[in-house]
Design a protein around this motif. Structure first.
Motif, PDB file in Angstrom:
ATOM      1  N   ALA A 115      -0.388  -4.281   1.416  1.00  0.00           N
ATOM      2  CA  ALA A 115      -0.827  -3.422   0.320  1.00  0.00           C
ATOM      3  C   ALA A 115      -2.346  -3.273   0.289  1.00  0.00           C
ATOM      4  O   ALA A 115      -2.869  -2.187  -0.007  1.00  0.00           O
ATOM      5  CB  ALA A 115      -0.318  -3.980  -1.011  1.00  0.00           C
ATOM      6  N   ALA A 116      -3.069  -4.341   0.594  1.00  0.00           N
ATOM      7  CA  ALA A 116      -4.536  -4.264   0.588  1.00  0.00           C
ATOM      8  C   ALA A 116      -5.031  -3.261   1.619  1.00  0.00           C
ATOM      9  O   ALA A 116      -5.977  -2.493   1.353  1.00  0.00           O
ATOM     10  CB  ALA A 116      -5.125  -5.650   0.849  1.00  0.00           C
ATOM     11  N   GLN A 117      -4.413  -3.238   2.798  1.00  0.00           N
ATOM     12  CA  GLN A 117      -4.798  -2.262   3.818  1.00  0.00           C
ATOM     13  C   GLN A 117      -4.509  -0.836   3.364  1.00  0.00           C
ATOM     14  O   GLN A 117      -5.297   0.083   3.603  1.00  0.00           O
ATOM     15  CB  GLN A 117      -4.054  -2.541   5.126  1.00  0.00           C
ATOM     16  CG  GLN A 117      -4.515  -3.767   5.877  1.00  0.00           C
ATOM     17  CD  GLN A 117      -3.660  -4.007   7.107  1.00  0.00           C
ATOM     18  OE1 GLN A 117      -2.434  -4.110   7.014  1.00  0.00           O
ATOM     19  NE2 GLN A 117      -4.291  -4.074   8.262  1.00  0.00           N
ATOM     20  N   VAL A 118      -3.375  -0.647   2.731  1.00  0.00           N
ATOM     21  CA  VAL A 118      -3.018   0.686   2.236  1.00  0.00           C
ATOM     22  C   VAL A 118      -4.036   1.159   1.214  1.00  0.00           C
ATOM     23  O   VAL A 118      -4.531   2.305   1.263  1.00  0.00           O
ATOM     24  CB  VAL A 118      -1.596   0.673   1.638  1.00  0.00           C
ATOM     25  CG1 VAL A 118      -1.302   1.982   0.902  1.00  0.00           C
ATOM     26  CG2 VAL A 118      -0.554   0.436   2.733  1.00  0.00           C
ATOM     27  N   GLU A 119      -4.391   0.281   0.293  1.00  0.00           N
ATOM     28  CA  GLU A 119      -5.372   0.653  -0.736  1.00  0.00           C
ATOM     29  C   GLU A 119      -6.734   0.950  -0.121  1.00  0.00           C
ATOM     30  O   GLU A 119      -7.412   1.906  -0.518  1.00  0.00           O
ATOM     31  CB  GLU A 119      -5.473  -0.470  -1.762  1.00  0.00           C
ATOM     32  CG  GLU A 119      -4.214  -0.621  -2.616  1.00  0.00           C
ATOM     33  CD  GLU A 119      -4.220  -1.878  -3.466  1.00  0.00           C
ATOM     34  OE1 GLU A 119      -5.051  -2.784  -3.175  1.00  0.00           O
ATOM     35  OE2 GLU A 119      -3.419  -1.973  -4.405  1.00  0.00           O
ATOM     36  N   ALA A 120      -7.129   0.173   0.874  1.00  0.00           N
ATOM     37  CA  ALA A 120      -8.438   0.364   1.496  1.00  0.00           C
ATOM     38  C   ALA A 120      -8.489   1.640   2.326  1.00  0.00           C
ATOM     39  O   ALA A 120      -9.538   2.300   2.414  1.00  0.00           O
ATOM     40  CB  ALA A 120      -8.779  -0.848   2.367  1.00  0.00           C
ATOM     41  N   ASP A 179       8.591  -8.689  -0.599  1.00  0.00           N
ATOM     42  CA  ASP A 179       7.552  -8.768  -1.638  1.00  0.00           C
ATOM     43  C   ASP A 179       6.354  -7.898  -1.280  1.00  0.00           C
ATOM     44  O   ASP A 179       5.771  -7.232  -2.146  1.00  0.00           O
ATOM     45  CB  ASP A 179       7.099 -10.217  -1.834  1.00  0.00           C
ATOM     46  CG  ASP A 179       8.187 -11.096  -2.428  1.00  0.00           C
ATOM     47  OD1 ASP A 179       9.141 -10.548  -3.019  1.00  0.00           O
ATOM     48  OD2 ASP A 179       8.089 -12.337  -2.273  1.00  0.00           O
ATOM     49  N   GLU A 180       5.985  -7.897   0.006  1.00  0.00           N
ATOM     50  CA  GLU A 180       4.862  -7.065   0.433  1.00  0.00           C
ATOM     51  C   GLU A 180       5.228  -5.593   0.375  1.00  0.00           C
ATOM     52  O   GLU A 180       4.412  -4.748  -0.022  1.00  0.00           O
ATOM     53  CB  GLU A 180       4.425  -7.445   1.846  1.00  0.00           C
ATOM     54  CG  GLU A 180       3.073  -6.867   2.256  1.00  0.00           C
ATOM     55  CD  GLU A 180       1.942  -7.337   1.353  1.00  0.00           C
ATOM     56  OE1 GLU A 180       1.144  -6.490   0.896  1.00  0.00           O
ATOM     57  OE2 GLU A 180       1.864  -8.564   1.093  1.00  0.00           O
ATOM     58  N   LEU A 181       6.445  -5.278   0.751  1.00  0.00           N
ATOM     59  CA  LEU A 181       6.882  -3.884   0.675  1.00  0.00           C
ATOM     60  C   LEU A 181       6.865  -3.391  -0.768  1.00  0.00           C
ATOM     61  O   LEU A 181       6.485  -2.247  -1.044  1.00  0.00           O
ATOM     62  CB  LEU A 181       8.277  -3.743   1.278  1.00  0.00           C
ATOM     63  CG  LEU A 181       8.842  -2.323   1.362  1.00  0.00           C
ATOM     64  CD1 LEU A 181       7.917  -1.405   2.153  1.00  0.00           C
ATOM     65  CD2 LEU A 181      10.239  -2.343   1.979  1.00  0.00           C
ATOM     66  N   ARG A 182       7.241  -4.256  -1.675  1.00  0.00           N
ATOM     67  CA  ARG A 182       7.196  -3.889  -3.095  1.00  0.00           C
ATOM     68  C   ARG A 182       5.762  -3.612  -3.529  1.00  0.00           C
ATOM     69  O   ARG A 182       5.496  -2.638  -4.254  1.00  0.00           O
ATOM     70  CB  ARG A 182       7.802  -5.019  -3.937  1.00  0.00           C
ATOM     71  CG  ARG A 182       7.969  -4.676  -5.415  1.00  0.00           C
ATOM     72  CD  ARG A 182       8.679  -5.798  -6.163  1.00  0.00           C
ATOM     73  NE  ARG A 182      10.051  -5.955  -5.689  1.00  0.00           N
ATOM     74  CZ  ARG A 182      10.491  -6.960  -4.944  1.00  0.00           C
ATOM     75  NH1 ARG A 182       9.645  -7.929  -4.567  1.00  0.00           N
ATOM     76  NH2 ARG A 182      11.738  -7.024  -4.563  1.00  0.00           N
ATOM     77  N   ARG A 183       4.825  -4.429  -3.052  1.00  0.00           N
ATOM     78  CA  ARG A 183       3.413  -4.202  -3.402  1.00  0.00           C
ATOM     79  C   ARG A 183       2.896  -2.904  -2.771  1.00  0.00           C
ATOM     80  O   ARG A 183       2.130  -2.159  -3.401  1.00  0.00           O
ATOM     81  CB  ARG A 183       2.567  -5.399  -2.953  1.00  0.00           C
ATOM     82  CG  ARG A 183       2.751  -6.643  -3.818  1.00  0.00           C
ATOM     83  CD  ARG A 183       1.741  -7.722  -3.470  1.00  0.00           C
ATOM     84  NE  ARG A 183       2.075  -8.403  -2.227  1.00  0.00           N
ATOM     85  CZ  ARG A 183       2.832  -9.502  -2.156  1.00  0.00           C
ATOM     86  NH1 ARG A 183       3.329 -10.045  -3.262  1.00  0.00           N
ATOM     87  NH2 ARG A 183       3.073 -10.081  -0.989  1.00  0.00           N
ATOM     88  N   ALA A 202       4.266  -0.003  -4.761  1.00  0.00           N
ATOM     89  CA  ALA A 202       3.590   0.118  -6.053  1.00  0.00           C
ATOM     90  C   ALA A 202       2.219   0.781  -5.891  1.00  0.00           C
ATOM     91  O   ALA A 202       1.825   1.630  -6.714  1.00  0.00           O
ATOM     92  CB  ALA A 202       3.441  -1.261  -6.695  1.00  0.00           C
ATOM     93  N   ALA A 203       1.499   0.405  -4.821  1.00  0.00           N
ATOM     94  CA  ALA A 203       0.188   1.011  -4.574  1.00  0.00           C
ATOM     95  C   ALA A 203       0.324   2.495  -4.257  1.00  0.00           C
ATOM     96  O   ALA A 203      -0.483   3.320  -4.715  1.00  0.00           O
ATOM     97  CB  ALA A 203      -0.508   0.283  -3.418  1.00  0.00           C
ATOM     98  N   ASP A 209       0.446   8.473  -6.642  1.00  0.00           N
ATOM     99  CA  ASP A 209       1.300   9.659  -6.574  1.00  0.00           C
ATOM    100  C   ASP A 209       1.607  10.039  -5.132  1.00  0.00           C
ATOM    101  O   ASP A 209       1.685  11.225  -4.785  1.00  0.00           O
ATOM    102  CB  ASP A 209       0.641  10.845  -7.304  1.00  0.00           C
ATOM    103  CG  ASP A 209       1.641  11.953  -7.610  1.00  0.00           C
ATOM    104  OD1 ASP A 209       2.837  11.633  -7.769  1.00  0.00           O
ATOM    105  OD2 ASP A 209       1.235  13.132  -7.659  1.00  0.00           O
ATOM    106  N   GLY A 210       1.790   9.015  -4.285  1.00  0.00           N
ATOM    107  CA  GLY A 210       2.098   9.262  -2.885  1.00  0.00           C
ATOM    108  C   GLY A 210       3.572   9.059  -2.593  1.00  0.00           C
ATOM    109  O   GLY A 210       4.393   8.837  -3.496  1.00  0.00           O
ATOM    110  N   ILE A 211       3.919   9.126  -1.318  1.00  0.00           N
ATOM    111  CA  ILE A 211       5.306   8.974  -0.883  1.00  0.00           C
ATOM    112  C   ILE A 211       5.422   7.777   0.063  1.00  0.00           C
ATOM    113  O   ILE A 211       4.529   7.502   0.852  1.00  0.00           O
ATOM    114  CB  ILE A 211       5.814  10.245  -0.172  1.00  0.00           C
ATOM    115  CG1 ILE A 211       4.866  10.641   0.980  1.00  0.00           C
ATOM    116  CG2 ILE A 211       5.959  11.388  -1.148  1.00  0.00           C
ATOM    117  CD1 ILE A 211       5.407  11.707   1.886  1.00  0.00           C
TER     118      ILE A 211
END
Length: 394
Positions: free
Chosen positions: A157-162, A187-191, A194-195, A200-202
């Motif tokens: 999730a941190a990589q996705v957000e960055a 758990d990571e997939l859930r995070r 959520a990110a 508003d992505g897919i």
């Protein structure tokens, strides 16, 4: 002749280029004491079980070969829906399931429905090359985010957000993954989801190897996270119907009419005979056979991964699904005096009679130092391959 810019952006599928070279070399050594062992293509050595073959024959003999609805046979969509309930304990209404001409058509429909020109889609590096090309075909851009063994060669999730920008449309993940055979921890997939949802992505998840999960921790469908997940699946891997070209797509309700409209225009329908045959995939006898074969794939993995390590080709993360081994070939390249996994693949063909897939197809994050072995071959072939590798690299 002027070629479209879209087509020019699609790179060659190097897996198939290597496969052609392997077939040529195999002819030359066919009558020798060391015939070619093919561990390069991700195709089960099993075929569709008897009930599936019989169902296909009945459809042909009965003449039930006309077009089906664009979204697939209603009975097959219902069978798939029931499979999600029985196997994963989740309710996926049949109305949200589109039967497609393989997972490839499912990915194309998803990308055409959701990706606009200029959109960016985040993907892990390494990953299956065709997935990024489907994004390109929809005039989007696949943004490859480097991954490491510490994250199971998957995004977090941190990589996705960055990596997210104003142009990012969403993420395209695969769990289990090709080429690594690793899954994203739930758990990571859930995070991650959520990110993505917060922006508003897919979230599109390639789950074509999900049936071939060997660890209950990872053998869960992303569809459990919510009705806004887009899931790709296939009858090719767990159900062993590769050449039948049949898959499916699960989409949110809002996308159903969009996907149906696209499918009507682009494909008309998936193979009618294959659809009638696939109904038999879910019969108890067929499922029992698939589970026996899944256990065989696991046994092959459990033998071959340690054998690779013994030959100096360590696998950093034990695959929890699929039938691949993503092996570090750094030391093997040094031993054989070759530069990278591309050269090593041809050296193994010539010097050990083993066809493998170099990392080149799958991205750029450490791929020159990795080769992919397919363990979809027989145990006898894997044992012989291990002996040849140890003799060559010892």
């Amino acid at each position: 002749m002027r070629i479209s810019r879209r087509a020019e952006k699609i790179e060659p599928f190097y897996v198939m280029e290597v496969a052609k070279a392997a077939v040529e070399r195999a002819r030359a050594v066919a009558d020798s004491g060391q015939p070619m062992i093919f561990l390069n293509i991700g195709e089960p050595d099993f075929t569709a079980p008897p009930r599936v073959q019989e169902a296909a024959a009945r459809a042909v003999h009965a003449g039930t070969t006309q077009y089906t609805p664009a979204m697939g046979l209603p009975a097959l969509r219902e069978r798939i829906s029931h499979w999600y309930a029985e196997r994963f304990g989740i309710m996926v209404p049949a109305r949200r399931i589109a039967v497609t001409a393989g997972a490839s058509a499912a990915l194309q429909l998803a990308c055409l429905a959701l990706v606009d020109a200029g959109d960016e889609v985040l993907m892990p590096d390494p990953s299956y090359p065709c997935n990024r090309h489907f994004v390109s075909a929809a005039e989007g851009t696949a943004v490859m985010v480097p991954t490491t063994a510490a994250d199971r060669f998957q995004l977090n999730a941190a990589q996705v957000e960055a990596a997210w920008t104003a142009r990012t449309r969403g993420v395209l993940l695969a769990s289990p993954s090709n080429p690594t055979g690793t899954s994203i921890h739930p758990d990571e997939l859930r995070r991650i989801h959520a990110a993505v949802r917060a922006r508003d992505g897919i979230t599109i998840v390639d789950e074509i190897y999900l049936g071939l999960s060997y660890d209950a921790t990872f053998g869960q469908s992303a569809l459990a996270l919510g009705d806004d997940i887009v899931s790709i699946n296939s009858f090719s891997k767990y159900f062993h119907m590769t050449g039948w070209r049949l898959g499916w797509l699960v989409v949110p309700d809002a996308l159903v009419p969009v996907v149906e409209r696209l499918a009507q225009n682009l494909f008309i329908c998936a193979s009618t005979v294959a659809q009638h045959a696939a109904l038999a995939c879910f019969e108890p006898d067929s499922i029992a056979e698939y589970e026996r074969r899944r256990a065989e794939f696991k046994a092959r993995r459990d033998f071959f991964i340690p054998a690779l390590a013994a030959a100096g080709l360590p696998v950093a993360v034990m695959p929890d699904g699929a039938f691949y081994a993503w092996a570090d070939c750094t030391d093997a390249c040094k031993r054989l005096g070759v530069a990278d996994s591309w050269e090593l693949a041809f050296a193994l063909m010539d010097r050990a009679g083993i066809a493998v897939t170099p990392g080149r197809d799958f991205g750029s994050a450490g791929t020159a130092q990795h080769i992919r072995f397919s363990t979809a071959s027989s145990m006898a072939h894997l044992q012989e391959a291990a002996a040849r590798l140890q003799a060559l690299l010892a």
